[in-house]
Design an enzyme around this catalytic site. Structure first.
Site, short mmCIF file in Angstrom:
data_model
loop_
_atom_site.label_atom_id
_atom_site.label_comp_id
_atom_site.label_asym_id
_atom_site.label_seq_id
_atom_site.Cartn_x
_atom_site.Cartn_y
_atom_site.Cartn_z
N TYR A 93 -7.29 20.00 -3.93
CA TYR A 93 -5.99 19.43 -4.31
C TYR A 93 -6.07 18.72 -5.64
CZ TYR A 93 -6.93 14.45 -3.49
OH TYR A 93 -7.41 13.16 -3.58
N ASN A 137 1.87 4.10 -3.50
CA ASN A 137 1.69 5.56 -3.52
C ASN A 137 3.02 6.29 -3.53
OD1 ASN A 137 -1.03 5.60 -3.80
ND2 ASN A 137 -1.44 5.62 -1.61
N LYS A 149 0.83 -1.22 0.00
CA LYS A 149 0.00 0.00 0.00
C LYS A 149 0.86 1.26 0.00
CE LYS A 149 -3.11 3.11 0.56
NZ LYS A 149 -4.03 3.53 -0.51
N CYS A 189 -3.18 10.74 0.33
CA CYS A 189 -2.34 9.54 0.16
C CYS A 189 -0.90 9.90 -0.13
CB CYS A 189 -2.85 8.72 -1.02
SG CYS A 189 -4.56 8.34 -0.95
#
Ligand code: SAJ
Length: 433
Positions: free
Chosen positions: A327, A215, A211, A265
């Site tokens: 964002y 990212n 995970k 993230c």
């Protein structure tokens, strides 16, 4: 056989998960510490902002059918067949560590209330080794039970994205990291009815690394594009043309340079990954990439400040409109938005800043204008930080008539440089040499 599922944390991750499981016929209880969110859900309302296709309708449907109930009461964990933990796990970059307060509090309450043989799954993003060093001990201490024997414990990292919350849960593959074989099998049984994609069994540590690495990887890709953009600015060429031609080469996928990297993230996951090997190994590339991406909002503001200086303009009485506060384009999500860095840098230099964003309703005490042309009245500069679609269909002539000084800084390749110059603008942009 799963029947009762409890979701801890009904935010961007938890509420779509709860709605989907309820829609598949499970009896779902959503636990949140905020009574306002609990009340909203029990009225069939969506507790999160933003344009989320079908989410509000789905919540209304499953609440009406009593398949989804929200509460603040952790005793609902009793006799739950599965408990999914979806609380926030922000990274405190000053202390250089994850803030696990919400996670620890949730784990303790779950441990104190859960029954034997429950399957507990953490969906929140956590640093590698957290399942073993924090999650398991808290649950075992609070429940007086042993993970793997008396209850099952796994990590199934979320893969949500604002604007595609339901879509991603139903269509993206998931990694099912379990403490043992039985857990992995049960996790796949649980997720199979809701995930129409591959479910990959593995161990908890691998799931934690997958995970954060997926990212961190994207953050590095974007940083590479940003570095090429800085080079192109110096060389006087267009980074977006370079990107397009680079990607004509097989196996290339250069990302877009821009005014910065926000969201819940990317700004934190490489830090979480690094934290997982703190004291053992200090990663280089992903931390340098993070540093470079963090500089992009400042670089974007500097493009305007340098333009004012080149024109021998006093910064003090200048008005600038920052266009886009979210964002991400066409979203109202403001988490870690680069726009805030741009705004603070301009204000630090004594500039009066207006802000426009049609999606973002409010943000602390910041005044966010909804009428674009009103927001640029008398402006000496515009900085486009978010590529909302509406910015691609503006009346360029009207912009020029409405501003005081026609200076445009393009943080997301929204405009055509030649066209802007032909219309009399002083035009600069990230990667627009
Ligand atoms: N950005 C760039 N250049 C790019 C792409 C993005 O500057 O080429 C910026 C965006 O403007 C934004 C930030 O990066 O400020 C993040 O954009 P994102 O497209 O990565 O969107 P996120 O933050 O919602 O990322 C999530 C992640 N999904 C999960 O963590 C589950 C990411 O892994 C996904 O790739 C992304 O959604 C997606 O595209 O689905």
């Amino acid at each position: 056989m799963f029947n009762k599922i409890v979701i801890i944390g009904t935010g961007y991750v938890g509420i779509p998960v709860a709605a989907i499981f309820a829609d598949r016929g499970f009896n779902v209880v959503g636990i949140n510490r905020t009574i306002e969110k609990v009340d909203a859900i029990n009225k069939g309302l969506c507790p999160i902002e933003g344009d989320e296709p079908n989410l509000a309708e789905l919540i209304d449907k499953v609440v009406k059918s009593k398949k989804l109930v929200a509460t603040t009461d952790y005793s609902e964990c009793k006799n739950a067949d599965a408990i999914l933990i979806c609380v926030e796990t922000p990274f405190d970059s000053k202390k250089w560590e994850p803030n696990y307060e919400s996670l620890k509090s949730a784990l303790k309450s779950v441990g104190e209330n859960m029954s034997k043989d429950t399957l507990v799954i953490v969906e929140s993003t956590i640093a590698p080794t957290t399942m073993d060093t924090l999650v398991k001990p808290i649950l075992e201490d609070a429940s007086k039970m042993e993970a793997g024997r008396d209850f099952l414990l796994g990590n199934c990292p979320e893969r949500v994205m604002p604007g595609k919350l339901l879509y991603n849960i139903e269509n993206l593959p998931r990694v099912c990291g379990g403490i043992n074989e039985e857990t992995r099998t049960k996790m796949i049984e649980l997720y199979s009815p809701v995930v129409n994609a591959e479910l990959y069994p593995t161990d908890c540590l691998t799931a934690e690394v997958v995970k954060t690495a997926e990212n961190a990887y994207r953050d590095v890709e974007i940083a590479f594009a940003n570095e090429v953009a800085l080079i192109c600015e110096k060389l006087g060429i267009d980074a977006y043309e370079v990107r397009e031609l680079v990607n004509k080469s097989p196996y290339r996928n250069m990302h877009y340079p821009g005014a910065g990297v926000g969201g819940h993230c990317l700004p934190k996951d490489s830090l979480l990954l690094s934290y997982g090997v703190k004291g053992i190994l200090t990663p280089k590339i992903m931390l340098l990439a993070r540093e470079l991406n963090n500089e992009m909002p400042l670089h974007t503001a500097a493009l305007l400040l340098q333009t004012f200086r080149d024109m021998k303009m006093n910064l003090k009485d200048k008005r600038v409109t920052v266009c886009g506060f979210a964002y991400l384009e066409n979203s109202d999500d403001t988490r870690n938005t680069p726009s805030l860095e741009v705004i603070n840098e301009l204000k630090k230099n004594g500039i009066e800043v207006m802000i426009h964003d049609s999606f973002v309703k409010s943000y602390q005490d910041i005044d966010i204008k909804k009428d674009f042309y009103k927001s640029i009245e008398g402006a000496d500069g515009l900085i486009f930080v978010t590529a909302h679609n509406e910015y691609r269909n503006l009346d360029i002539e009207k912009i020029k008539e409405t501003m005081r000084t026609p200076i445009v800084i393009d943080g997301r390749n929204i405009f055509n440089k030649e066209e802007m110059k032909n219309k009399g603008f002083i035009y600069k942009g990230v990667g627009k040499g």
